[in-house]
Write a protein that holds these residues in place. Sequence first.
Motif, PDB file in Angstrom:
ATOM      1  N   VAL A 190      85.914  -0.310  41.019  1.00 17.72           N
ATOM      2  CA  VAL A 190      86.133  -1.141  42.216  1.00 17.72           C
ATOM      3  C   VAL A 190      87.144  -2.223  41.846  1.00 17.72           C
ATOM      4  O   VAL A 190      87.430  -2.420  40.662  1.00 17.72           O
ATOM      5  CB  VAL A 190      84.801  -1.782  42.677  1.00 17.72           C
ATOM      6  CG1 VAL A 190      83.802  -0.713  43.097  1.00 17.72           C
ATOM      7  CG2 VAL A 190      84.201  -2.654  41.575  1.00 17.72           C
ATOM      8  N   VAL A 207      78.930  -6.425  41.961  1.00 19.59           N
ATOM      9  CA  VAL A 207      78.394  -5.064  41.839  1.00 19.59           C
ATOM     10  C   VAL A 207      77.467  -4.989  40.620  1.00 19.59           C
ATOM     11  O   VAL A 207      76.378  -4.390  40.682  1.00 19.59           O
ATOM     12  CB  VAL A 207      79.537  -4.020  41.741  1.00 19.59           C
ATOM     13  CG1 VAL A 207      78.982  -2.642  41.400  1.00 19.59           C
ATOM     14  CG2 VAL A 207      80.334  -3.965  43.038  1.00 19.59           C
ATOM     15  N   ALA A 211      96.896   4.283  33.783  1.00 17.96           N
ATOM     16  CA  ALA A 211      97.292   5.444  34.587  1.00 17.96           C
ATOM     17  C   ALA A 211      96.981   5.136  36.039  1.00 17.96           C
ATOM     18  O   ALA A 211      95.839   4.819  36.367  1.00 17.96           O
ATOM     19  CB  ALA A 211      96.520   6.688  34.154  1.00 17.96           C
ATOM     20  N   MET A 269      93.544  -4.672  45.299  1.00 16.10           N
ATOM     21  CA  MET A 269      93.547  -4.525  43.843  1.00 16.10           C
ATOM     22  C   MET A 269      94.506  -5.523  43.208  1.00 16.10           C
ATOM     23  O   MET A 269      94.163  -6.226  42.255  1.00 16.10           O
ATOM     24  CB  MET A 269      93.960  -3.101  43.467  1.00 16.10           C
ATOM     25  CG  MET A 269      94.218  -2.970  41.987  1.00 16.10           C
ATOM     26  SD  MET A 269      95.018  -1.414  41.548  1.00 16.10           S
ATOM     27  CE  MET A 269      95.785  -1.906  40.004  1.00 16.10           C
TER      28      MET A 269
HETATM   29  P1  NAP Z   1      91.032   2.204  45.405  1.00 17.27           P
HETATM   30  O1  NAP Z   1      91.662   3.547  45.472  1.00 17.27           O
HETATM   31  O2  NAP Z   1      91.357   1.193  46.446  1.00 17.27           O
HETATM   32  O3  NAP Z   1      89.438   2.393  45.361  1.00 17.27           O
HETATM   33  C1  NAP Z   1      88.565   1.311  45.258  1.00 17.27           C
HETATM   34  C2  NAP Z   1      87.155   1.801  45.543  1.00 17.27           C
HETATM   35  O4  NAP Z   1      86.248   0.708  45.380  1.00 17.27           O
HETATM   36  C3  NAP Z   1      86.950   2.307  46.989  1.00 17.27           C
HETATM   37  O5  NAP Z   1      86.150   3.450  46.951  1.00 17.27           O
HETATM   38  C4  NAP Z   1      86.207   1.149  47.649  1.00 17.27           C
HETATM   39  O6  NAP Z   1      85.396   1.540  48.720  1.00 17.27           O
HETATM   40  C5  NAP Z   1      85.359   0.688  46.498  1.00 17.27           C
HETATM   41  N1  NAP Z   1      84.828  -0.667  46.671  1.00 17.27           N
HETATM   42  C6  NAP Z   1      85.493  -1.796  46.950  1.00 17.27           C
HETATM   43  N2  NAP Z   1      84.643  -2.834  46.996  1.00 17.27           N
HETATM   44  C7  NAP Z   1      83.428  -2.325  46.740  1.00 17.27           C
HETATM   45  C8  NAP Z   1      82.117  -2.878  46.652  1.00 17.27           C
HETATM   46  N3  NAP Z   1      81.907  -4.175  46.845  1.00 17.27           N
HETATM   47  N4  NAP Z   1      81.075  -2.041  46.372  1.00 17.27           N
HETATM   48  C9  NAP Z   1      81.263  -0.712  46.178  1.00 17.27           C
HETATM   49  N5  NAP Z   1      82.485  -0.141  46.249  1.00 17.27           N
HETATM   50  C10 NAP Z   1      83.529  -0.939  46.532  1.00 17.27           C
HETATM   51  O7  NAP Z   1      91.315   1.472  44.012  1.00 17.27           O
HETATM   52  P2  NAP Z   1      91.654   2.095  42.568  1.00 17.27           P
HETATM   53  O8  NAP Z   1      93.125   2.213  42.431  1.00 17.27           O
HETATM   54  O9  NAP Z   1      90.774   3.268  42.286  1.00 17.27           O
HETATM   55  O10 NAP Z   1      91.230   0.855  41.660  1.00 17.27           O
HETATM   56  C11 NAP Z   1      89.927   0.702  41.154  1.00 17.27           C
HETATM   57  C12 NAP Z   1      89.993  -0.131  39.886  1.00 17.27           C
HETATM   58  O11 NAP Z   1      90.853   0.527  38.969  1.00 17.27           O
HETATM   59  C13 NAP Z   1      90.522  -1.550  40.062  1.00 17.27           C
HETATM   60  O12 NAP Z   1      89.732  -2.436  39.315  1.00 17.27           O
HETATM   61  C14 NAP Z   1      91.903  -1.491  39.474  1.00 17.27           C
HETATM   62  O13 NAP Z   1      92.280  -2.730  38.883  1.00 17.27           O
HETATM   63  C15 NAP Z   1      91.771  -0.398  38.426  1.00 17.27           C
HETATM   64  N6  NAP Z   1      92.998   0.341  38.093  1.00 17.27           N
HETATM   65  C16 NAP Z   1      93.848   0.753  39.080  1.00 17.27           C
HETATM   66  C17 NAP Z   1      95.010   1.419  38.758  1.00 17.27           C
HETATM   67  C18 NAP Z   1      95.992   1.851  39.836  1.00 17.27           C
HETATM   68  O14 NAP Z   1      97.179   2.016  39.553  1.00 17.27           O
HETATM   69  N7  NAP Z   1      95.554   2.031  41.059  1.00 17.27           N
HETATM   70  C19 NAP Z   1      95.296   1.726  37.412  1.00 17.27           C
HETATM   71  C20 NAP Z   1      94.375   1.359  36.426  1.00 17.27           C
HETATM   72  C21 NAP Z   1      93.231   0.658  36.780  1.00 17.27           C
HETATM   73  P3  NAP Z   1      86.000   1.680  50.213  1.00 17.27           P
HETATM   74  O15 NAP Z   1      86.959   2.828  50.172  1.00 17.27           O
HETATM   75  O16 NAP Z   1      84.818   1.960  51.026  1.00 17.27           O
HETATM   76  O17 NAP Z   1      86.668   0.370  50.514  1.00 17.27           O
END
Ligand code: NAP
Length: 315
Positions: free
Chosen positions: A83, A91, A136, A245
């Motif tokens: 998240v 969480v 990634a 994010m």
């Molecule tokens: P994403 O595609 O926007 O997905 C985020 C997920 O978290 C969604 O399923 C969202 O649910 C859920 N969520 C948000 N708030 C929540 C809560 N309070 N309780 C339960 N679920 C919740 O984001 P992502 O890219 O996968 O990023 C997730 C993590 O990975 C972040 O911490 C980010 O910093 C890290 N990250 C991202 C990348 C990148 O390039 N994207 C790379 C490395 C690391 P809903 O869909 O229902 O809103």
Amino acid sequence: MVDSAADMAADTVLYEKVALIGLGLEGGSMSHAMRRGGLAGHIVGTARSAQTRAIAAEINLVDEVTETAAEAVRDADLVVLAVPVGVMGAVAAEIAPHLKPGATVSDVGSVKRAVIETVGPHIPEGVHFVPAHPIAGTEHSGPRSGYAELFDNRWLLIVPPAGTDRAAVARLRALWEGMGSHVDEMEPDHHDLVLAVTSHAPHLIAYTMVGVADHLSRVTDSEVIKYSAAGFRDFTRIAASDPTMWRDVFLTNKDATLDVLGRFTEELFMLQRAIRMGDGDMLHEYFTKTRAIRRGIIEAGQDTAAPDFGRGVKP
Ligand code: NAP
């Protein structure tokens, strides 16, 4: 393509039950990659909105979708917080009373000091906390954006707090290797500084450049968009990344990002001056050095020299 690390770990169940809290790009890709490698016995997932949970169930993203995080973590051997960094503490507080003794809690957050400080205090005695960060991602988000190859040949940084159980670290390392990643360990503040240089500041610069072009487009009647050249197109791709994010990344990695942006501003002024003074030698020397850095990244296998970065062939 499955790489050799994934081949080695194929059909090796490392965790009987994995709970993914968050089913977006990172959580979804983990599910695909764990299935590809046969690394998890049963994968449970949950997300904040009913809509994401319904899509996850419809596309069979995980084996079981639960309404709450508390239900998802029950009996889970591994819990991954996927998240935004800003909600990880809340969480963790929600799931803490439901964690199985001996389980491992990990995360995929882009910032590590803040995650350790907000999640760490909620982890009960007898549960292992092993923070991690996959280097990634793409600009896409949501339950349909994940894919099994996202982590192939990418780095996964494990950032274990002092005293973390080594067996728990080793198991998580094996999981990420099984999902195709190369794994390294890093200290949290060092992680946050390195990522400020390689990811966080570049994103802010891309957001700024697209903002500048947006102002300009009002003057030039959208020519900026119409004749968008490769340089600007790359900025727009980065600037399309998830706003929640990235807001959280900057708010939680404030000091390192501001430090790097300060250095960036100094370099920018230096280049600005060289242009004003017509100092071609200085500009040429500077661009020669930066070109060598790009070659180094390609040689290290972290990008491709293919035209348009090989994007035409990526999923
Ligand atoms: P994403 O595609 O926007 O997905 C985020 C997920 O978290 C969604 O399923 C969202 O649910 C859920 N969520 C948000 N708030 C929540 C809560 N309070 N309780 C339960 N679920 C919740 O984001 P992502 O890219 O996968 O990023 C997730 C993590 O990975 C972040 O911490 C980010 O910093 C890290 N990250 C991202 C990348 C990148 O390039 N994207 C790379 C490395 C690391 P809903 O869909 O229902 O809103």
